[in-house]
Write a protein that holds these residues in place. Structure first.
Motif, PDB file in Angstrom:
ATOM      1  N   THR A  89      -8.885  -0.970   0.051  1.00  0.00           N
ATOM      2  CA  THR A  89     -10.226  -1.177   0.566  1.00  0.00           C
ATOM      3  C   THR A  89     -10.959   0.161   0.521  1.00  0.00           C
ATOM      4  N   THR A 135     -13.505  -4.251   5.292  1.00  0.00           N
ATOM      5  CA  THR A 135     -14.479  -5.329   5.138  1.00  0.00           C
ATOM      6  C   THR A 135     -14.141  -6.193   3.927  1.00  0.00           C
ATOM      7  N   SER A 136     -13.708  -5.552   2.858  1.00  0.00           N
ATOM      8  CA  SER A 136     -13.255  -6.276   1.667  1.00  0.00           C
ATOM      9  C   SER A 136     -12.038  -5.554   1.104  1.00  0.00           C
TER      10      SER A 136
END
Length: 170
Positions: A119, A124-125
């Motif tokens: 990440t 977050t992603s």
């Protein structure tokens, strides 16, 4: 819950507080779950189980930055004490964590079922790297070391721990 550890003092077992806040329940953690300190901020810790948790206050409070089973996948149906006497109920889980010193939003996480993730957004992603051993059985990701000046460059090692005496570390 990681609030204490069993200690023996003068032959008497007891519990010693570690000053470690709760991370929630229902998580799979191995006995050697990785606990890593951010190289750019000593108060920030990451802990890997079947999720990835982050603390910014030396472990008093935790925030999940990767949900359970997102990085690891679900436990296999044959993960019983009969089939897996040492790690039953603990597999799969995060086996190693690497935090970039040059960019603490960049984190690498490897698992004991061969998955490697990155990440650049503090969780977050996530992006998964392809398995370099496919279609062979997945190897444990044993270590991730992030280049201290280039967060996009990391060194990764794998091991064949689940294949018994016939395997060699890669």
């Amino acid at each position: 819950h990681a609030s204490g550890a069993t200690v023996v003092k003068n032959g008497v077992a007891g519990t010693q507080s570690l000053g470690f806040g709760s991370r929630g329940c229902g998580l799979r953690c191995t006995t050697d779950a990785p606990l890593v300190q951010d190289p750019s901020n000593g108060a920030t810790l990451l802990l890997g189980c079947n999720n990835l948790s982050r603390s910014t206050n030396r472990g008093a409070n935790w925030t999940q930055i990767a949900a359970p089973d997102l990085l690891t996948g679900p436990a296999p149906p044959d993960d019983s004490a009969a089939n897996n006497p040492l790690y039953a109920g603990q597999f799969p889980s995060v086996s190693t964590i690497g935090i970039a010193k040059s960019d603490p939003n960049t984190i690498y996480a490897g698992t004991d079922n061969g998955r490697l993730w990155k990440t650049t957004t503090l969780g977050t992603s996530w992006s998964e790297f392809p398995n370099p051993f496919a279609p062979a059985p997945a190897r444990w990701v044993t270590s991730v070391i992030v280049d201290p000046v280039d967060a996009a460059h990391a060194y990764v090692s794998y091991g064949g721990f689940r294949e018994g005496y016939r395997s060699a570390n890669v």
